[in-house]
Each structure stands twice: as C-alpha cells, then as structure tokens.
Scaffold this motif. Structure first.
Motif, PDB file in Angstrom:
ATOM      1  N   GLU A   9      17.007  17.604 -37.316  1.00  0.00           N
ATOM      2  CA  GLU A   9      15.820  18.449 -37.235  1.00  0.00           C
ATOM      3  C   GLU A   9      14.567  17.596 -37.061  1.00  0.00           C
ATOM      4  OE1 GLU A   9      13.950  22.404 -39.331  1.00  0.00           O
ATOM      5  OE2 GLU A   9      15.269  21.134 -40.534  1.00  0.00           O
TER       6      GLU A   9
ATOM      7  N   ASP B 224      22.138  27.114 -40.239  1.00  0.00           N
ATOM      8  CA  ASP B 224      21.249  28.017 -39.520  1.00  0.00           C
ATOM      9  C   ASP B 224      20.310  28.771 -40.467  1.00  0.00           C
ATOM     10  OD1 ASP B 224      22.418  27.240 -37.148  1.00  0.00           O
ATOM     11  OD2 ASP B 224      23.789  28.949 -37.056  1.00  0.00           O
TER      12      ASP B 224
ATOM     13  N   LYS C  96      14.167  25.252 -40.835  1.00  0.00           N
ATOM     14  CA  LYS C  96      13.145  25.862 -39.983  1.00  0.00           C
ATOM     15  C   LYS C  96      13.667  25.982 -38.560  1.00  0.00           C
ATOM     16  CE  LYS C  96       8.322  25.113 -38.508  1.00  0.00           C
ATOM     17  NZ  LYS C  96       8.512  24.871 -37.066  1.00  0.00           N
ATOM     18  N   ALA C  97      14.296  24.893 -38.073  1.00  0.00           N
ATOM     19  CA  ALA C  97      14.834  24.915 -36.718  1.00  0.00           C
ATOM     20  C   ALA C  97      15.884  26.012 -36.566  1.00  0.00           C
ATOM     21  CB  ALA C  97      15.425  23.558 -36.368  1.00  0.00           C
TER      22      ALA C  97
ATOM     23  N   LEU D  56      16.167  28.857 -38.297  1.00  0.00           N
ATOM     24  CA  LEU D  56      15.530  30.175 -38.331  1.00  0.00           C
ATOM     25  C   LEU D  56      14.829  30.490 -37.021  1.00  0.00           C
ATOM     26  CD1 LEU D  56      14.047  30.225 -41.953  1.00  0.00           C
ATOM     27  CD2 LEU D  56      16.049  31.475 -41.098  1.00  0.00           C
ATOM     28  N   GLU D  57      14.393  29.433 -36.337  1.00  0.00           N
ATOM     29  CA  GLU D  57      13.727  29.617 -35.044  1.00  0.00           C
ATOM     30  C   GLU D  57      14.708  29.637 -33.873  1.00  0.00           C
ATOM     31  OE1 GLU D  57       9.496  27.478 -36.332  1.00  0.00           O
ATOM     32  OE2 GLU D  57      10.901  26.433 -35.007  1.00  0.00           O
ATOM     33  N   GLY D  58      16.011  29.554 -34.195  1.00  0.00           N
ATOM     34  CA  GLY D  58      17.032  29.633 -33.167  1.00  0.00           C
ATOM     35  C   GLY D  58      17.255  28.363 -32.383  1.00  0.00           C
ATOM     36  N   ARG D  59      16.802  27.244 -32.921  1.00  0.00           N
ATOM     37  CA  ARG D  59      16.967  25.972 -32.214  1.00  0.00           C
ATOM     38  C   ARG D  59      17.582  24.907 -33.119  1.00  0.00           C
ATOM     39  NH1 ARG D  59      12.902  22.676 -33.837  1.00  0.00           N
ATOM     40  NH2 ARG D  59      11.205  23.669 -34.993  1.00  0.00           N
TER      41      ARG D  59
END
Length: 233
Positions: free
Chosen positions: A116, A151, A155-156, A158-161
């Motif tokens: 991340e 997932d 933060k990544a 939750l943002e789909g990345r």
C-alpha cells in the motif's frame, strides 16, 4: 517523447528458496517492477537470506529484509534449537513441527503494508498446496480469507485498489515448479530450501526431500544437494 508511465509494481515474498525464487522470476517476466521482501524471524537457516539477496539481484529486484523475531516465541523446530528438525518425511493430515505459528499471517500483513505504501498492485507468494508440508497457511481457502481481510482493512482496499494476493504456484506440482524455474532462468543452485543452517543442504529434512525428489524427477539430479539421496552430480 519520454514515456512517463508509472510501472506496475509488485511485492514478492522471497525466502531464498526454490518456490519463492520462481515466483519472483514469473512476476518479473510479467512486467512488474518487484520489491522482494524477506524476513529475519529467528529461523535457524538464516543462510536463506544471503540466497534471497542473490536471487533478487539476479532478477533486478529491490530487496528489503525486515527483522521481526516471531521465532522468539518458540513452538517450531525452525526457530527452537532444542527441537529436532524432522527427517522422516511428511504425513497426510499431520502438521509437522517445522510449522511456525502465524508466520505467513505476519509476513503477508507486512507485505500488504509495504504494497500500500509503494502503490503495488500485487503481493506475490510462493505457497503451494500440492507438494508441501501440510501447513495450514499454504491453502487456497486461507489465501481467499486473507484477501477479504486485506480488502476490508486498508484504505487502498476500501477504494478498490488494494493489492491482490497472488500465489501462482498454489496448484502446481513440485516437478512443474522445477520446470518453470529452469524456463525462467532461476539459478536453482543458489536457492536454499533446507530447514537446517549448515554450509550445505542437509538432504534429509522434509524440505530437502521434497525439493530434491522433484529435481530428480525433472531430470536434474545434479542440482540436488551433495547429501541428497537423489544426488548424482
């Protein structure tokens, strides 16, 4: 015109053994800029870290070594010198004493943190559920559950990345892994899979036996360790 496209990145957990080295080779071949991540966790076979550095250089990967001494807790023949490393081969349904409590769970957590931080798309692991020692953290259901956690926990994610946990060797036989390693140019003689910490692989621990049997079956007994019952160098 200069190409300023950001390369796709991956974090590869690299122990210095045959499997993780093969995963690094595969990931580089797929076009990823790789950060190889190794751990000094209190293992008796710290020679694997020297081999990991060699393999990382071979494939042009950045190499990071993290000190996280979970071995100080005990509970494993890989970290407790008072426990003998087993040499009798694996048994179906029996988790051997070389299992290190929580090892992959800790390692993957650190790898996800690094991924991340540097914007890596993948965390790549050399776990295998076919020819392996029966460890609970080398199973597909474990990896799927961890992906769900990853997932939800970042933060990544939750943002789909969020980084995708990738285990390309998961369903491969050890012989097929050997063939893939040879095709990728992995310097198999430089890898270290032995559970012992000597100057040469012991040839009789579970890891040596699984690896050397596959090398012999793949037609390369000369790549087995000199103490291996399969060695014909």
């Amino acid at each position: 015109m200069t190409d300023t496209t950001t390369p796709k990145r991956a974090v590869v957990l690299l122990s210095g053994g045959l499997d993780s080295s093969t995963v690094l080779g595969l990931t580089v071949r797929e076009g990823y800029a790789c950060t190889a991540l190794s751990f000094r966790y209190g293992q008796r076979h710290t020679v694997e870290l020297e081999r990991a550095a060699t393999i990382a250089r071979q494939f042009g990967a950045d190499h990071r070594v993290i000190d996280i001494n979970i071995g100080s807790f005990g509970g494993s023949a890989l970290t407790d010198e008072a426990m003998d490393v087993p040499t009798g081969g694996t048994q179906d349904g029996v988790i051997p004493p070389t299992y290190v409590p929580g090892r992959n769970t800790v390692f993957i957590a650190v790898a996800l943190s690094l991924a991340e931080a540097i914007g890596a798309e993948r965390v790549c692991l050399g776990i295998n559920a076919v020819d392996y020692s029966g460890y609970p953290d080398c199973r597909p259901e474990y990896l799927a559950a961890y992906q769900t956690l990853a997932d939800l926990a970042s933060k990544a994610g939750l943002e789909g990345r969020g980084a995708v946990l990738t285990a390309p060797l998961l369903a491969m036989t050890k012989v097929d892994i050997v063939r893939a390693a040879l095709d990728l140019g992995v310097p198999i003689g430089e890898t270290w899979s032995c559970y012992q910490g000597g100057e040469e692989p012991c040839g009789v621990c579970d890891s040596c036996l699984i690896r050397d049997k596959a090398l012999a079956e793949a037609g390369h007994p000369e790549l087995t360790g000199p103490a291996s019952p399969y060695h014909r160098g």
